[in-house]
Design an enzyme around this catalytic site. Sequence first.
Site, PDB file in Angstrom:
ATOM      1  N   SER A  49       0.817  -1.199   0.000  1.00 55.47           N
ATOM      2  CA  SER A  49       0.000   0.000   0.000  1.00 55.47           C
ATOM      3  C   SER A  49       0.858   1.260   0.000  1.00 55.47           C
ATOM      4  O   SER A  49       0.569   2.215  -0.712  1.00 55.47           O
ATOM      5  CB  SER A  49      -0.907  -0.001   1.235  1.00 55.47           C
ATOM      6  N   GLU A  70       1.152  -1.802  15.115  1.00 52.23           N
ATOM      7  CA  GLU A  70       1.539  -0.415  14.868  1.00 52.23           C
ATOM      8  C   GLU A  70       2.191   0.228  16.083  1.00 52.23           C
ATOM      9  O   GLU A  70       3.170   0.981  15.959  1.00 52.23           O
ATOM     10  CB  GLU A  70       0.312   0.406  14.439  1.00 52.23           C
ATOM     11  N   PHE A  95      -4.534   4.638  11.799  1.00 49.73           N
ATOM     12  CA  PHE A  95      -3.942   3.801  12.843  1.00 49.73           C
ATOM     13  C   PHE A  95      -2.759   4.516  13.507  1.00 49.73           C
ATOM     14  O   PHE A  95      -2.588   4.461  14.718  1.00 49.73           O
ATOM     15  CB  PHE A  95      -3.493   2.454  12.262  1.00 49.73           C
ATOM     16  N   HIS A 121      -2.694   7.558   3.235  1.00 50.24           N
ATOM     17  CA  HIS A 121      -4.136   7.404   3.011  1.00 50.24           C
ATOM     18  C   HIS A 121      -4.904   8.191   4.070  1.00 50.24           C
ATOM     19  O   HIS A 121      -5.688   7.668   4.843  1.00 50.24           O
ATOM     20  CB  HIS A 121      -4.535   5.930   2.965  1.00 50.24           C
TER      21      HIS A 121
END
Lengths: 327, 298
Positions: A49, A70, A95, A121
């Site tokens: 991504s 994360e 996130f 994003h």
Amino acid sequence: MTHNLHPDSWQYRALNQRAPSLATLSDTLIELAEAGHPVVAGTADLQYSNGLVGFAQRFPERFTQFGISEQNMVSAAAGMATTGVIPYVATFASFLALLCCEQIRMDVAYGAQPVRLIGHHTGISLGFYGTSHHATEDIAIMRSIADLTVVSPADGPQFAAALRASVNYAQPIYFRISRGHDPVVYAKDAPFEFGKAVIHDIGDDLTIIATGMPVHPALTAMRALQAKGHSVGLIDMHTIKPLDREAIMAAARRSRVILTVEEHTILGGLGGAVAEVLAEEGGGTRLVRHGIKDEYSLIGPPTHLYRHYKLDAAGIEEVALALLDRA
Amino acid sequence: MALSGATSWPSNSTHHGAISEEEAERLRERALFVRLETIRLISIAKVGHYSSVFSCAEIFSTLYYDTMSLRHGEPGWPDRDRFLMGKGHAAVGQFPILADLGFFDKAWLDDYTRLGSPLGDHPDMRKVPGVDFSSGSIGHALSNGVGMALGARFQKQDFNVFVLLGDGEMQEGQVWEAAMSAATHNLSRLVAIIDRNGYQLDGKVDDVAAVEPLDEKWRAFGWEVHEVDGHDVVALANLLRRVKADSARSKPCCIIARTVKGKGIDYMETEPGWHLGYLAPDDEQRARKTLLADAGAA
């Protein structure tokens, strides 16, 4: 790749075409590593991504796959930085900014480690993935954290310039990158300086202050309005913190209205930051904040959402025109 | 046993084989020093984590005075072994050691927690030389350690990273993220030590949120696991020497140190409410006498 994906999906583009502004991340980090900078990178199961798979293939020893952890990635990046490396860690902005807020505050920012956090994003760019994947609060959260620089590049070339500048920048940085397919505004060699806004024009009637993805459509809107005879300007506020107060006041001294445009809630983000400056300076310039209006965004393809929330060129022009008519 | 002021230095780091009785006696003496200094410093703050330090006093003394490679007066020596704490609230027991090692002026201790002091309830790397990473938010430290071990590998350094974790800390999800990460990347120079004293703020750890079976959990997460009596400096030092000298190990290493919260003061050992407490001056004197008498130093 042999994945069975529809050519309109972001996964398809990520795997096959490489999102241009996100491809910048991997390409520029490779360039910096080849130039001898102690650059390392990591991600949390999103190397396709964010395009870091390219860096991982070129420099496997400099890349860490953290898996879907994360918080661990952010804390570990801070630990890595203590050994003299410059870690660039990337995952979805929703996130990174919300789930890892405390790790960013304590380990990266208060820890004063030169970690570069790349939240990609952002805003509503993940479209129909829904609220869990929309990042419309990250600017507000990140800019409240002391010692953290917050940068929201408009396009790939500006992101690349910021990445190059970041190897000689002492403080930790949060980069906010939109969909990765954001149209190009700047030439490859356009100057970039943290904390110094790009003033495209200042209008007597109205100046737009935009950040990130909306800079390109705002530029189109500005030109359309100018063609219609309005005196309209645009400032690209790529660094939200430290904020270029002088650029804001340059607009406030001349423009009757300032319109902030961001792919983010109007609370606490760019609009909030500009409001603070205008109120403190006491000039009385009218401010209108355009963005997501204290709500959770709809589901839909990204470009449809940009249209719906008036964050495309036509939408920004429409919002500005309504203000000009009233002015 | 007599309490000496300064310690001989360096102690350590290249030891092979078993610890001598003389060395063990010194580690016990330094653990007593940690407990007495903890009482003194908390008397300044008027509230503190006595029992959290008392459970890991021998772990502190063994790591700092036997296991770790350190240089007196050089807290930033690049090749030093790193020490991180998940249970940052035990910092009041760490500070006297850091001062003893010449990392900062011992006079700092006299102003513990006072306005503007670098020394607070939790260790702060921005303020305290010798603190390798700040702590206070439970659950981050093992991830910080994972990063240091990854960074060391990239920089071709071979220092060890020791991370002291609380047993209540096992309830934090991030610990297990870090555990998986360390095993995936074969971080053999990373050593987690769990201070298994059985209590947390709200009661018994396994009543609050069960963490057992700890050994099986860590083994299942891909770590080499050892168990030890965390108050037996001979067992601790010998185990840590073996772990540090083991260059063949590919896995990260977890040491479950069975300890007693409040070790050394009987009412703290049996009363979980002492996680945070204050000893009035009379009680403080009695506690000192008890510790000194038990050490044979009175």
